[in-house]
Each structure stands twice: as structure tokens, then as C-alpha cells.
Design a protein around this motif. Structure first.
Motif, PDB file in Angstrom:
ATOM      1  N   ARG A 221     -20.697 -85.933  12.577  1.00  0.00           N
ATOM      2  CA  ARG A 221     -21.388 -84.979  11.710  1.00  0.00           C
ATOM      3  C   ARG A 221     -21.197 -85.366  10.259  1.00  0.00           C
ATOM      4  O   ARG A 221     -20.187 -85.963   9.884  1.00  0.00           O
ATOM      5  N   THR A 226     -25.689 -79.919   8.779  1.00  0.00           N
ATOM      6  CA  THR A 226     -25.505 -79.367  10.109  1.00  0.00           C
ATOM      7  C   THR A 226     -26.129 -80.313  11.125  1.00  0.00           C
ATOM      8  O   THR A 226     -26.874 -81.233  10.772  1.00  0.00           O
ATOM      9  N   GLY A 227     -25.818 -80.078  12.382  1.00  0.00           N
ATOM     10  CA  GLY A 227     -26.362 -80.918  13.428  1.00  0.00           C
ATOM     11  C   GLY A 227     -25.433 -82.053  13.802  1.00  0.00           C
ATOM     12  O   GLY A 227     -24.298 -82.153  13.333  1.00  0.00           O
ATOM     13  N   THR A 228     -25.928 -82.917  14.679  1.00  0.00           N
ATOM     14  CA  THR A 228     -25.148 -84.019  15.226  1.00  0.00           C
ATOM     15  C   THR A 228     -25.914 -85.314  15.063  1.00  0.00           C
ATOM     16  O   THR A 228     -27.136 -85.356  15.264  1.00  0.00           O
ATOM     17  N   THR A 241     -30.622 -88.169  15.822  1.00  0.00           N
ATOM     18  CA  THR A 241     -30.039 -86.957  15.253  1.00  0.00           C
ATOM     19  C   THR A 241     -30.640 -85.742  15.950  1.00  0.00           C
ATOM     20  O   THR A 241     -31.791 -85.761  16.387  1.00  0.00           O
ATOM     21  N   ARG A 244     -28.648 -79.288  16.427  1.00  0.00           N
ATOM     22  CA  ARG A 244     -27.553 -78.458  16.908  1.00  0.00           C
ATOM     23  C   ARG A 244     -26.227 -79.204  16.771  1.00  0.00           C
ATOM     24  O   ARG A 244     -26.188 -80.443  16.736  1.00  0.00           O
ATOM     25  N   ASN A 245     -25.142 -78.456  16.730  1.00  0.00           N
ATOM     26  CA  ASN A 245     -23.806 -79.038  16.667  1.00  0.00           C
ATOM     27  C   ASN A 245     -23.294 -79.315  18.072  1.00  0.00           C
ATOM     28  O   ASN A 245     -23.440 -78.487  18.975  1.00  0.00           O
ATOM     29  N   SER A 247     -19.766 -81.183  19.965  1.00  0.00           N
ATOM     30  CA  SER A 247     -18.469 -81.832  19.830  1.00  0.00           C
ATOM     31  C   SER A 247     -18.166 -82.575  21.120  1.00  0.00           C
ATOM     32  O   SER A 247     -17.841 -81.961  22.136  1.00  0.00           O
ATOM     33  N   GLY A 263     -22.537 -75.609  20.298  1.00  0.00           N
ATOM     34  CA  GLY A 263     -22.307 -75.213  18.916  1.00  0.00           C
ATOM     35  C   GLY A 263     -21.423 -74.005  18.756  1.00  0.00           C
ATOM     36  O   GLY A 263     -20.587 -73.945  17.853  1.00  0.00           O
TER      37      GLY A 263
END
Length: 382
Positions: A221, A226-228, A241, A244-245, A247, A263
Motif C-alpha cells: 500500500r 487507499t487500496g492495494t 491495483t 479495496r484494502n 492484507s 478491508g
């Protein structure tokens, strides 16, 4: 090939044998025993597909092969988890890193830190180099990080490389070490160096990465957005890309699926490595601790849950003593977690195993376990 972190699932014994046979042509030598990342591979899967000796049928007959006491000292350091490569077991202790022979536990060499390490270093072996990233504890308010490459045969320091402002995450894949983190001044960067010589390969300011590489694709990130974003681990070039996030802490052994928290952190998502598309969502799962081509293993409150890797459907759940699955290792059809062994197919607890620690690794018919300053190797009796 591991990574800062820091975990494998399995199949029934027959399927493990089939996988091993498929991976090794007739007449070829079996794979050299290895567990050269904290999570076995760059995907952080914690799954060894080559183990065929220690299985649900034999794990109850483990006996001690050898045991050694790790070096201790009055410092802020701590004991780490072992990795295995080139006939050696590498493990961090209170003074630095030591290498032991896999056959008899004989100490081969030690490398001492300059200062002390605040926590066990992230280590991996690639191309004959033991890479270790660590953060010192000489100044708790303003610590510094170090990245070194050691010769696996001698422990000689080959290089010390440029790093992120403070090493929080490390990924090692495709001959590149990628470090990322933020210091107390909020300076943030991702810095990649070559395993061969420690020279900088690329740098991205203001970016943080996750701790897994799926066949050369890493997610992360931008701290200002924001986002991935997914990028190439060797060049830093953006691959895709999404808004949304996500992990990602683990990827499939094949390197085609990322697994990570959504997220809001409430659900587990399986995401295509190719384009970031969500393949399935599993609600109310705490986090992935191991992955194989058949199952995804998740921590779940006071237990461990096995999900179908294709659909996310729950296959089994097993309650664990005292706490959930903080980490797991899967090899030969056995899941090792919370100090016990489970059948990977059913989740059944397998009795008769020795007392194990929080984290064990299994390769080449040997289980390596580090507990309270003692490194022990176990093999099957008879």
C-alpha cells in the motif's frame, strides 16, 4: 524460497506420495531436505510438499535424534525459529546466529550481532547466502535496522545492505531481498537489494509491503492513499491495483492465490495473484496460518479451522488447548500447531508425539523444534 515476518497444510499420505512422485522424475534423486524460509517458501505457506517419512501413521513414534543448548546472554534478544538448508540448521540466539549440522547437531559456526537484536531476525537462505534482517534494541525510542548476507558454509559476512528506514517487513524471492517499514519520524519506504551482493535494486518511497511473494508478485500500500497495489518483486514495477484494502500474509504454494484479511478485517479473502480479483470470501476467520493445494488453515478463537482452498467452505474445526492456532506447520499429512499434531485430512489429534513448542518444522524425515533455548531434532523410531 522467507521473510520477516513470519506459516503449511498437507494431504493424506497417498496424495503426498503422488505429489512427490510428480515433482521428481523416475530415477531422479529426491528433493534435498530444506525449510529455507520462516514459512518454508516465499509464499509463506508453511507447507512442505516433499515430506513422506513423518506422517499420521509414524508421527506418534518420534524419538530424539540430538539436542543442543543455544547460546544465552543478558540482553534484550530472544531465541528464534530454525530454518534448514545445505545440510545445516540455522537459528538465532541471544548473541546472533548459529549453524548446526543436520546429521548430529554439531555446531559449525556462529555470527554475533553488533549490539543486540530486539526480536528474532527474519532469515532465509537463497543461492548459498543466509540473509538476516533485524532491529537493534540499543535505543528503544529510536531503533535501527540491519540487513546482512552470510556465507552458509562459514558464517562469513558477505555484505551488509541498504534497508528501509526501519525493517518491519521482509520478503525474499527471485534473488532479491525486499525490506519495508516506517521509523519513529514516519519516514516510510520499500527498499530492494540483491541477494548476491547486497546492492540496491530498487526503492519506492512511501510504500509498505506485505510479507509474502506469490511467484514474484508482492502486494502493498501507499501510505498516502487507499487500496492495494501488486508489484514485481525484482523490479518494483506495478502489476495491478485495486481500490479495496487487502492484507496478504500467505499465498498458495503454486503462487496463484493470495490469502488475507478483507478491508474491515472481519473476513478472509482469496484473491487472484494475476489480477486482484476476489475468488471467495470466508466470514469470521481470524487469520491464515498455513496453506497447501487442498486446504487453507486458519486460526479461529480457541481452535484451528481447515477450509477448502477452492471454495472457502469449512472442512473441519479442531479445538486447541488454551489458545488458537498462532502458527502452524504442515508436512506429510500432519498439522503441527499449539504443541500438538493433527491429521490434516480430519483434524483428529494424533497422540504419542513428544511435547512440542509453539513452532516446529519438518523436512527430510526430521522434525526440528526450538523450545526455551534448546534445539531438538526428532526422527521416527524404527
Amino acid at each position: 524460497m522467507h521473510d520477516f515476518v513470519r506459516t503449511p497444510a498437507a494431504v493424506v499420505a497417498a496424495l503426498v506420495l503422488a505429489v512427490a512422485a510428480a515433482a521428481t522424475p523416475a530415477g531422479a534423486a529426491p528433493a534435498t531436505p530444506r525449510w529455507d524460509h520462516f514459512g518454508y517458501d516465499a509464499e509463506n505457506s508453511s507447507f512442505n510438499p516433499h515430506e513422506t517419512v513423518i506422517t499420521p501413521a509414524t508421527v506418534g513414534r518420534l524419538k530424539k535424534k540430538w539436542s543442543v543448548e543455544l547460546r544465552s546472554d543478558q540482553s534484550c534478544s530472544s531465541y528464534g525459529d530454525p530454518i534448514v538448508a545445505d545440510g545445516r540448521v540455522f537459528i538465532s540466539d541471544y548473541l546472533g546466529i548459529s549453524a548446526y549440522a543436520t546429521g548430529n547437531g554439531a555446531k559449525l559456526w556462529s555470527h554475533d550481532w553488533v549490539g543486540s537484536s530486539n526480536s528474532p531476525p527474519s532469515m532465509a537462505v537463497a543461492d548459498g547466502v543466509l540473509v538476516a534482517g533485524y532491529t537493534d534494541c540499543e535505543s528503544m525510542s529510536d531503533p535501527n535496522s540491519g540487513l546482512i548476507g552470510l556465507d552458509v558454509r562459514t558464517g562469513k559476512e558477505l555484505w551488509s545492505g541498504a534497508t528501509a528506514p526501519l525493517i518491519i517487513e521482509i520478503v525474499i524471492d527471485k534473488g532479491v531481498v525486499v525490506t519495508a517499514g516506517s521509523d519513529i519520524y514516519n519516514d516510510t519506504a520499500t527498499v530492494a537489494v540483491r541477494v548476491s551482493d547486497g546492492k540496491e535494486a530498487w526503492r519506492k518511497e512511501g510504500r509498505r509491503i506485505d510479507v509474502t511473494s506469490a511467484n514474484g508478485t508482492v502486494t502493498g500500500r501507499d501510505v498516502n492513499g487507499t487500496g492495494t497495489v501488486a508489484f514485481d518483486v525484482t523490479t518494483g514495477a506495478t502489476r495491478w491495483t485495486v481500490t479495496r484494502n487487502l492484507s496478504t500474509g500467505t499465498a498458495s504454494p503454486a503462487g496463484d492465490v493470495f490469502y488475507g484479511s478483507s478491508g474491515d478485517g472481519d473476513d478472509l479473502e482469496a484473491v487472484s495473484v494475476r489480477d486482484g480479483r476476489v475468488l471467495w470470501t470466508a466470514p469470521d476467520n481470524d487469520g491464515v496460518v498455513a496453506v497447501d493445494g487442498t486446504r487453507v488453515y486458519c486460526s479461529d478463537d480457541n481452535g484451528i479451522v481447515a477450509l477448502d482452498s477452492r471454495t472457502g467452505k469449512q472442512l473441519w474445526r479442531s479445538d486447541l488447548p488454551d489458545h488458537g492456532a498462532l502458527a502452524a506447520t504442515v508436512a506429510g499429512g500432519v498439522v503441527y500447531t499449539a504443541g500438538i499434531a493433527l491429521d490434516a485430512t480430519t483434524g483428529r489429534v494424533i497422540t504419542g508425539t513428544p511435547r512440542l513448542s509453539f513452532r516446529s518444522i519438518v523436512t527430510g524425515g526430521v522434525l526440528y523444534d526450538s523450545d526455551n533455548g534448546t534445539l531438538t531434532a526428532y526422527t521416527v523410531n524404527g
